[in-house]
Write a protein that holds these residues in place. Structure first.
Motif, PDB file in Angstrom:
ATOM      1  N   THR A  48       0.823  -1.223   0.000  1.00  0.00           N
ATOM      2  CA  THR A  48       0.000   0.000   0.000  1.00  0.00           C
ATOM      3  C   THR A  48       0.849   1.262   0.000  1.00  0.00           C
ATOM      4  OG1 THR A  48      -0.109  -0.095   2.408  1.00  0.00           O
ATOM      5  CG2 THR A  48      -1.954  -1.083   1.190  1.00  0.00           C
ATOM      6  N   GLY A  49       2.197   1.102   0.161  1.00  0.00           N
ATOM      7  CA  GLY A  49       3.070   2.287   0.202  1.00  0.00           C
ATOM      8  C   GLY A  49       3.625   2.592  -1.174  1.00  0.00           C
ATOM      9  N   ARG A  71      -0.265  -3.730   6.677  1.00  0.00           N
ATOM     10  CA  ARG A  71      -0.988  -3.807   7.956  1.00  0.00           C
ATOM     11  C   ARG A  71      -2.364  -3.157   7.918  1.00  0.00           C
ATOM     12  NH1 ARG A  71       3.773  -1.192  11.294  1.00  0.00           N
ATOM     13  NH2 ARG A  71       3.535   0.079   9.431  1.00  0.00           N
ATOM     14  N   ASN A 122       9.056  -6.559  -0.767  1.00  0.00           N
ATOM     15  CA  ASN A 122       9.265  -5.114  -0.889  1.00  0.00           C
ATOM     16  C   ASN A 122       9.265  -4.404   0.457  1.00  0.00           C
ATOM     17  OD1 ASN A 122       8.893  -2.288  -2.192  1.00  0.00           O
ATOM     18  ND2 ASN A 122       7.034  -2.546  -0.942  1.00  0.00           N
ATOM     19  N   TYR A 199      19.411  -0.180   9.086  1.00  0.00           N
ATOM     20  CA  TYR A 199      18.775  -0.342   7.770  1.00  0.00           C
ATOM     21  C   TYR A 199      19.802  -0.814   6.736  1.00  0.00           C
ATOM     22  CZ  TYR A 199      16.330   1.354   3.518  1.00  0.00           C
ATOM     23  OH  TYR A 199      15.737   1.465   2.286  1.00  0.00           O
ATOM     24  N   LYS A 203      19.724  -4.367   4.635  1.00  0.00           N
ATOM     25  CA  LYS A 203      19.658  -4.382   3.171  1.00  0.00           C
ATOM     26  C   LYS A 203      20.871  -5.099   2.576  1.00  0.00           C
ATOM     27  CE  LYS A 203      15.706  -2.242   2.714  1.00  0.00           C
ATOM     28  NZ  LYS A 203      14.540  -2.899   2.105  1.00  0.00           N
ATOM     29  N   VAL A 231      13.473   7.400  -4.099  1.00  0.00           N
ATOM     30  CA  VAL A 231      12.087   7.551  -4.561  1.00  0.00           C
ATOM     31  C   VAL A 231      11.286   8.386  -3.563  1.00  0.00           C
ATOM     32  CG1 VAL A 231      10.049   6.271  -5.315  1.00  0.00           C
ATOM     33  CG2 VAL A 231      12.311   5.236  -5.553  1.00  0.00           C
ATOM     34  N   THR A 233       8.564   8.847  -1.512  1.00  0.00           N
ATOM     35  CA  THR A 233       7.475   8.053  -0.931  1.00  0.00           C
ATOM     36  C   THR A 233       7.211   8.544   0.492  1.00  0.00           C
ATOM     37  OG1 THR A 233       8.975   6.455   0.079  1.00  0.00           O
ATOM     38  CG2 THR A 233       8.255   5.983  -2.174  1.00  0.00           C
TER      39      THR A 233
HETATM   40  N1  LIG Z   1      11.832   5.238  -1.113  1.00  0.00           N
HETATM   41  C1  LIG Z   1      13.121   5.122  -1.370  1.00  0.00           C
HETATM   42  O1  LIG Z   1      13.835   6.076  -1.755  1.00  0.00           O
HETATM   43  C2  LIG Z   1      13.804   3.796  -1.224  1.00  0.00           C
HETATM   44  C3  LIG Z   1      15.182   3.720  -1.495  1.00  0.00           C
HETATM   45  C4  LIG Z   1      15.810   2.487  -1.373  1.00  0.00           C
HETATM   46  C5  LIG Z   1      15.086   1.374  -1.003  1.00  0.00           C
HETATM   47  N2  LIG Z   1      13.761   1.482  -0.722  1.00  0.00           N
HETATM   48  C6  LIG Z   1      13.048   0.274  -0.309  1.00  0.00           C
HETATM   49  O2  LIG Z   1      11.866   0.130  -1.077  1.00  0.00           O
HETATM   50  C7  LIG Z   1      10.863  -0.531  -0.298  1.00  0.00           C
HETATM   51  C8  LIG Z   1       9.590   0.296  -0.313  1.00  0.00           C
HETATM   52  O3  LIG Z   1       9.881   1.586   0.216  1.00  0.00           O
HETATM   53  P1  LIG Z   1       8.812   2.774   0.215  1.00  0.00           P
HETATM   54  O4  LIG Z   1       9.597   4.004   0.386  1.00  0.00           O
HETATM   55  O5  LIG Z   1       7.887   2.605  -0.943  1.00  0.00           O
HETATM   56  O6  LIG Z   1       8.011   2.442   1.574  1.00  0.00           O
HETATM   57  P2  LIG Z   1       6.784   3.218   2.275  1.00  0.00           P
HETATM   58  O7  LIG Z   1       6.320   4.340   1.434  1.00  0.00           O
HETATM   59  O8  LIG Z   1       7.207   3.523   3.666  1.00  0.00           O
HETATM   60  O9  LIG Z   1       5.670   2.074   2.331  1.00  0.00           O
HETATM   61  C9  LIG Z   1       5.853   0.995   3.211  1.00  0.00           C
HETATM   62  C10 LIG Z   1       4.795  -0.071   2.962  1.00  0.00           C
HETATM   63  O10 LIG Z   1       5.077  -1.165   3.823  1.00  0.00           O
HETATM   64  C11 LIG Z   1       3.955  -1.418   4.666  1.00  0.00           C
HETATM   65  N3  LIG Z   1       4.482  -1.866   5.947  1.00  0.00           N
HETATM   66  C12 LIG Z   1       5.296  -1.190   6.819  1.00  0.00           C
HETATM   67  N4  LIG Z   1       5.547  -1.937   7.890  1.00  0.00           N
HETATM   68  C13 LIG Z   1       4.910  -3.110   7.711  1.00  0.00           C
HETATM   69  C14 LIG Z   1       4.782  -4.289   8.478  1.00  0.00           C
HETATM   70  N5  LIG Z   1       5.360  -4.417   9.686  1.00  0.00           N
HETATM   71  N6  LIG Z   1       4.042  -5.304   7.987  1.00  0.00           N
HETATM   72  C15 LIG Z   1       3.439  -5.206   6.781  1.00  0.00           C
HETATM   73  N7  LIG Z   1       3.518  -4.106   6.018  1.00  0.00           N
HETATM   74  C16 LIG Z   1       4.239  -3.074   6.475  1.00  0.00           C
HETATM   75  C17 LIG Z   1       3.193  -0.091   4.706  1.00  0.00           C
HETATM   76  O11 LIG Z   1       1.807  -0.253   4.966  1.00  0.00           O
HETATM   77  P3  LIG Z   1       1.209  -0.338   6.470  1.00  0.00           P
HETATM   78  O12 LIG Z   1       1.842   0.807   7.220  1.00  0.00           O
HETATM   79  O13 LIG Z   1      -0.266  -0.252   6.324  1.00  0.00           O
HETATM   80  O14 LIG Z   1       1.651  -1.669   6.991  1.00  0.00           O
HETATM   81  C18 LIG Z   1       3.396   0.362   3.271  1.00  0.00           C
HETATM   82  O15 LIG Z   1       2.512  -0.344   2.437  1.00  0.00           O
HETATM   83  C19 LIG Z   1      11.474  -0.689   1.102  1.00  0.00           C
HETATM   84  O16 LIG Z   1      12.028  -1.965   1.226  1.00  0.00           O
HETATM   85  C20 LIG Z   1      12.574   0.350   1.136  1.00  0.00           C
HETATM   86  O17 LIG Z   1      13.590   0.005   2.026  1.00  0.00           O
HETATM   87  C21 LIG Z   1      13.114   2.666  -0.815  1.00  0.00           C
END
Ligand SMILES: NC(=O)c1ccc[n+]([C@@H]2O[C@H](COP(=O)([O-])OP(=O)(O)OC[C@H]3O[C@@H](n4cnc5c(N)ncnc54)[C@H](OP(=O)(O)O)[C@@H]3O)[C@@H](O)[C@H]2O)c1
Length: 311
Positions: A48-49, A71, A122, A199, A203, A231, A233
């Motif tokens: 959902t994120g 969640r 993810n 973190y 990773k 990204v 987000t």
């Molecule tokens: N954004 C970036 O720049 C970036 C860079 C490098 C890597 N990444 C990686 O890309 C992935 C996605 O990142 P994002 O930035 O898109 O994340 P985000 O916007 O924070 O979204 C996180 C998602 O994970 C869910 N979530 C969080 N804790 C959870 C739990 N305990 N159980 C089940 N679901 C859970 C959240 O929904 P709920 O809160 O409803 O559970 C939400 O759907 C991550 O692995 C992150 O480390 C991101």
């Protein structure tokens, strides 16, 4: 001061490739994706994120039945209502930081419909404050590493990963700042907790785990590890507000961050696993700095440690 300088060096080193500029340079001229995922079942965590949401909606749009895990029931409901084919988007509310909950997922009726063709690990969080789950584990360790490990192992053991399927682990460029470590990954002492370091360790471990799974799973499925670049987000807005404010103009869209996952899933046969980490549809080195190669631990040590932590 030293730490700020190190961060500055790190960000300057990668801004050209991890930002939207890097995406445009690497993928801009390539064909836009038109995959056909019909008949496939996907399981996407953190669906959902930002990036996970984009992966789930695009996979659904291109025909896949998507098991979407996160969640919040409300956000899962909203995701379903946004899907092109809502009948093929199955919300599964679960807290992936809880080992007991993760262990129950493979026995859900919706999971047992047919083997999963594409598992996208993810979910990931960067926490600035120290939190411990009700099972006594540091929350980001349990979410970023132990949860995906247990989920993947349990699905594989139970036969719910298709033999010609793909597992795609979402790591982060942040892992370039850490060698493989074991015990410090689950830091239960609030005074010693450093969210960014933790973190990076989680990773890095995902990269090691991917290679280990490929060694174990001769005959399939294939595991890949990728990172999405930087990204814009909700996760970044919450965890890295200064980083976001500084680089906002060059952050990627969630669709750009999701691109390599969809591209990898569309490659049939899947590229031979050969180490490395995917970024923008191409394989990048696992290490950028010599010092992160130096670890007393092996992937086997990591797996033994995770098995111990999972009880
Ligand atoms: N954004 C970036 O720049 C970036 C860079 C490098 C890597 N990444 C990686 O890309 C992935 C996605 O990142 P994002 O930035 O898109 O994340 P985000 O916007 O924070 O979204 C996180 C998602 O994970 C869910 N979530 C969080 N804790 C959870 C739990 N305990 N159980 C089940 N679901 C859970 C959240 O929904 P709920 O809160 O409803 O559970 C939400 O759907 C991550 O692995 C992150 O480390 C991101």
């Amino acid at each position: 001061m030293l730490r700020s300088l190190a961060s500055l060096f790190f960000y300057a080193r990668f801004v050209r490739s991890f930002s939207a500029l890097g995406y445009r340079r690497a993928v801009g001229d390539q064909d836009s994706l038109a995959p056909d995922f019909s008949g496939q079942t996907w399981l996407v965590t953190g669906a959902t994120g930002g990036i996970g949401r984009s992966i789930a909606l695009q996979a659904n749009h291109h025909g896949a039945r998507v098991l979407a895990v996160a969640r919040s029931q409300d956000r899962l409901k909203a995701l379903k209502s946004e899907a092109d084919k809502p009948g093929r988007l199955v919300p599964l509310a679960a807290d992936l930081s809880l080992v007991d909950t993760v262990r129950q997922l493979p026995s859900k009726r919706s999971v047992q419909n047919r083997p999963i063709d594409v598992l996208v690990n993810n979910v990931g969080v960067l926490l600035n404050d120290h939190r411990v789950t009700e099972e006594g584990l540091e929350t980001s360790f349990a979410t970023n590493l132990l949860g995906p490990f247990v989920l993947t192992e349990e699905l594989k053991e139970a036969g719910w990963l298709a033999a010609d399927g793909v597992v795609i682990n979402v790591s982060s460029g942040g892992m370039y700042g850490s060698p493989l470590k074991l015990e410090p990954m689950n830091c239960t002492d609030p005074d010693r907790f450093d969210g960014m370091n933790a973190y990076a360790m989680h990773k890095r471990a995902l990269v090691e785990l991917t290679r280990w799974w490929n060694g174990q799973w001769q005959g399939g499925p294939v595991a890949h590890v990728m990172h999405p670049g930087w990204v814009d987000t909700e996760g970044v807005r919450t965890s890295l507000p200064i980083f976001r404010k500084t680089l906002q103009r060059v952050l990627r869209t969630p669709e750009q961050g999701a691109d390599t996952v969809l591209w990898l899933a569309d490659q049939r046969p899947s590229p031979e696993p050969d180490g490395g980490i995917w970024l923008d549809r191409s394989l990048q080195p696992e290490h950028e700095f010599a010092w992160t190669r130096r670890s007393p631990h092996t992937a086997e040590d990591l797996v033994a440690y995770l098995r111990r932590m999972a009880g």
